[in-house]
Scaffold this motif. Structure first.
Motif, PDB file in Angstrom:
ATOM      1  N   GLU A   8       8.237 -16.243  16.731  1.00  0.00           N
ATOM      2  CA  GLU A   8       7.545 -14.983  16.462  1.00  0.00           C
ATOM      3  C   GLU A   8       7.426 -14.718  14.961  1.00  0.00           C
ATOM      4  O   GLU A   8       6.399 -14.214  14.487  1.00  0.00           O
ATOM      5  N   ILE A   9       8.456 -15.083  14.202  1.00  0.00           N
ATOM      6  CA  ILE A   9       8.390 -14.935  12.744  1.00  0.00           C
ATOM      7  C   ILE A   9       7.256 -15.799  12.184  1.00  0.00           C
ATOM      8  O   ILE A   9       6.470 -15.358  11.340  1.00  0.00           O
ATOM      9  N   TRP A  10       7.148 -17.009  12.690  1.00  0.00           N
ATOM     10  CA  TRP A  10       6.086 -17.902  12.197  1.00  0.00           C
ATOM     11  C   TRP A  10       4.722 -17.451  12.670  1.00  0.00           C
ATOM     12  O   TRP A  10       3.738 -17.540  11.939  1.00  0.00           O
ATOM     13  N   ARG A  11       4.633 -16.994  13.887  1.00  0.00           N
ATOM     14  CA  ARG A  11       3.343 -16.475  14.376  1.00  0.00           C
ATOM     15  C   ARG A  11       2.870 -15.324  13.503  1.00  0.00           C
ATOM     16  O   ARG A  11       1.720 -15.253  13.097  1.00  0.00           O
ATOM     17  N   SER A  12       3.804 -14.437  13.220  1.00  0.00           N
ATOM     18  CA  SER A  12       3.463 -13.291  12.385  1.00  0.00           C
ATOM     19  C   SER A  12       2.958 -13.734  11.013  1.00  0.00           C
ATOM     20  O   SER A  12       1.968 -13.210  10.495  1.00  0.00           O
ATOM     21  N   ALA A  13       3.618 -14.724  10.431  1.00  0.00           N
ATOM     22  CA  ALA A  13       3.195 -15.232   9.123  1.00  0.00           C
ATOM     23  C   ALA A  13       1.819 -15.886   9.215  1.00  0.00           C
ATOM     24  O   ALA A  13       0.982 -15.744   8.309  1.00  0.00           O
ATOM     25  N   ALA A  14       1.568 -16.570  10.316  1.00  0.00           N
ATOM     26  CA  ALA A  14       0.297 -17.290  10.489  1.00  0.00           C
ATOM     27  C   ALA A  14      -0.889 -16.338  10.643  1.00  0.00           C
ATOM     28  O   ALA A  14      -2.041 -16.749  10.509  1.00  0.00           O
ATOM     29  N   GLU A  15      -0.617 -15.069  10.912  1.00  0.00           N
ATOM     30  CA  GLU A  15      -1.687 -14.071  10.994  1.00  0.00           C
ATOM     31  C   GLU A  15      -2.542 -14.065   9.733  1.00  0.00           C
ATOM     32  O   GLU A  15      -3.736 -13.735   9.769  1.00  0.00           O
ATOM     33  N   ALA A  16      -1.926 -14.432   8.611  1.00  0.00           N
ATOM     34  CA  ALA A  16      -2.646 -14.430   7.328  1.00  0.00           C
ATOM     35  C   ALA A  16      -3.851 -15.359   7.339  1.00  0.00           C
ATOM     36  O   ALA A  16      -4.783 -15.197   6.550  1.00  0.00           O
ATOM     37  N   VAL A  17      -3.844 -16.320   8.242  1.00  0.00           N
ATOM     38  CA  VAL A  17      -4.906 -17.332   8.262  1.00  0.00           C
ATOM     39  C   VAL A  17      -6.110 -16.889   9.103  1.00  0.00           C
ATOM     40  O   VAL A  17      -7.190 -17.476   9.031  1.00  0.00           O
ATOM     41  N   VAL A  18      -5.928 -15.870   9.908  1.00  0.00           N
ATOM     42  CA  VAL A  18      -7.014 -15.401  10.776  1.00  0.00           C
ATOM     43  C   VAL A  18      -8.246 -15.013   9.944  1.00  0.00           C
ATOM     44  O   VAL A  18      -8.114 -14.326   8.925  1.00  0.00           O
ATOM     45  N   GLY A  19      -9.405 -15.489  10.376  1.00  0.00           N
ATOM     46  CA  GLY A  19     -10.649 -15.193   9.681  1.00  0.00           C
ATOM     47  C   GLY A  19     -11.121 -16.324   8.778  1.00  0.00           C
ATOM     48  O   GLY A  19     -12.279 -16.371   8.398  1.00  0.00           O
ATOM     49  N   ASP A  77       0.602 -20.897   3.591  1.00  0.00           N
ATOM     50  CA  ASP A  77       0.130 -20.719   2.213  1.00  0.00           C
ATOM     51  C   ASP A  77       1.230 -21.039   1.196  1.00  0.00           C
ATOM     52  O   ASP A  77       1.363 -20.372   0.169  1.00  0.00           O
ATOM     53  N   GLY A  78       2.020 -22.058   1.533  1.00  0.00           N
ATOM     54  CA  GLY A  78       3.068 -22.491   0.608  1.00  0.00           C
ATOM     55  C   GLY A  78       4.344 -21.675   0.673  1.00  0.00           C
ATOM     56  O   GLY A  78       5.310 -21.972  -0.033  1.00  0.00           O
ATOM     57  N   ARG A  79       4.344 -20.667   1.501  1.00  0.00           N
ATOM     58  CA  ARG A  79       5.554 -19.834   1.617  1.00  0.00           C
ATOM     59  C   ARG A  79       6.234 -20.084   2.955  1.00  0.00           C
ATOM     60  O   ARG A  79       5.579 -20.112   4.005  1.00  0.00           O
ATOM     61  N   SER A  80       7.547 -20.247   2.910  1.00  0.00           N
ATOM     62  CA  SER A  80       8.311 -20.513   4.122  1.00  0.00           C
ATOM     63  C   SER A  80       8.988 -19.232   4.581  1.00  0.00           C
ATOM     64  O   SER A  80       9.882 -18.723   3.905  1.00  0.00           O
ATOM     65  N   PRO A  81       8.561 -18.684   5.721  1.00  0.00           N
ATOM     66  CA  PRO A  81       9.160 -17.439   6.200  1.00  0.00           C
ATOM     67  C   PRO A  81      10.659 -17.586   6.486  1.00  0.00           C
ATOM     68  O   PRO A  81      11.410 -16.632   6.402  1.00  0.00           O
ATOM     69  N   ILE A  82      11.092 -18.788   6.833  1.00  0.00           N
ATOM     70  CA  ILE A  82      12.502 -19.066   7.079  1.00  0.00           C
ATOM     71  C   ILE A  82      12.857 -20.264   6.209  1.00  0.00           C
ATOM     72  O   ILE A  82      12.340 -21.359   6.402  1.00  0.00           O
ATOM     73  N   GLU A  83      13.729 -20.046   5.246  1.00  0.00           N
ATOM     74  CA  GLU A  83      13.994 -21.091   4.259  1.00  0.00           C
ATOM     75  C   GLU A  83      14.863 -22.206   4.808  1.00  0.00           C
ATOM     76  O   GLU A  83      14.543 -23.373   4.730  1.00  0.00           O
TER      77      GLU A  83
END
Length: 255
Positions: A8-19, A77-83
């Motif tokens: 869910e954390i990764w899904r949330s981060a991946a929202e940035a790619v929508v569009g 986008d180069g950022r890791s939500p979980i390091e």
DNA sequence: CCAAATGTTTTCCC
DNA sequence: CGGGAAAACATTTG
């Protein structure tokens, strides 16, 4: 580590790619179908969702299924939500990349990095065989999932076809809060107890998501690797293999 | 060097 | 066919 909360954390981060429009896809063809790249290039990302531990990226063509196995992680986008993955290397080596999906920039929009290569990529993933999602599972759904299952309750909670989203750490955490022994045969747990498990399942997954992942519970990896003591009163806990996985539980508080 | 590690999938045996 | 137990997979870490 990848259990429901991580997904869910990764899904949330991946929202940035929508569009965005996918301009380039590279992937390790040992972990996904050979036509995966061709099917996605030129498509626009329209949505993200998650079922259990599977993250799905929808496009105006086929959707992309991301399954992280034991050591996969997503970099957006180069950022890791979980390091740091507790049981995986903290490193992020390029040769562990399994997917690089770009949307016009030099830095991939979505990158999956997985040392042990147990994660998988898929097109239009079939989610029909997955059980109800652990974040929202109802008492009635869980009663149905446990019916006629004689295996230990913990084994059934880990069966993604019965209920999806729980991994080894989350299952121990939920059973601890529920006060239920992981060794109990699933079909011998009465309905009121199953309702308790369903309630704690929703409660703990929300809490673990909020605090940053499945490793942030009471029975976190540092606790369970040593001889653990009960978080309630320091009584000696039990560490044993149930269904082929390490279970940590308190015989005094879990019956 | 050895054992264990968050997850599936496969295989074998009722 | 279905459930369950155990092995297999691949690599790093303690």
């Amino acid at each position: 580590m990848p259990e429901g909360p991580e997904a869910e954390i990764w899904r949330s981060a991946a929202e940035a790619v929508v569009g965005r429009v996918i301009t380039d896809v590279w992937f390790d063809d040992r972990v996904g179908p050979s036509d995966l790249a061709d099917a996605l290039v030129g498509r626009r990302v329209t949505a993200t969702h998650r079922h259990g531990k599977v993250v799905v990226v929808d496009t105006d063509g086929p959707s992309l299924g991301l399954h992280f196995g034991m050591t996969g992680r997503l970099v957006v986008d180069g950022r890791s939500p979980i390091e740091k993955l507790t049981y995986a290397s903290g490193a992020d080596r390029p040769d562990w990349d399994r997917l690089r999906l770009s949307t016009g920039s030099a830095t991939p929009a979505l990158r999956m990095n997985d040392p042990r290569r147990l994660g998988r990529l898929s097109l239009d993933p079939d989610l029909s065989h997955l059980g109800p999602d652990a974040f929202t599972v109802s008492a009635r759904e869980l009663v149905r999932a446990l019916r006629r299952r004689t295996a230990p309750i913990k084994s059934v909670l880990l069966d993604q076809k019965a209920i999806s989203g729980l991994g080894n750490l989350c299952a121990d955490e939920v059973l601890f809060w529920s006060g239920i022994s992981p060794a109990r045969p699933a079909d011998e747990i009465d309905e009121s107890e199953v309702a308790t498990i369903a309630t704690w399942c929703r409660d703990r997954l929300a809490a673990l998501l909020e605090s940053g992942g499945s490793t942030t519970g009471l029975l976190d990896p540092s606790t369970r690797s040593a001889v653990p003591s009960c978080p309630w009163d320091d009584a000696a806990m039990t560490r044993e293999s149930i269904g082929g996985r390490t279970a940590v539980w308190c015989p005094r508080h879990q019956r």
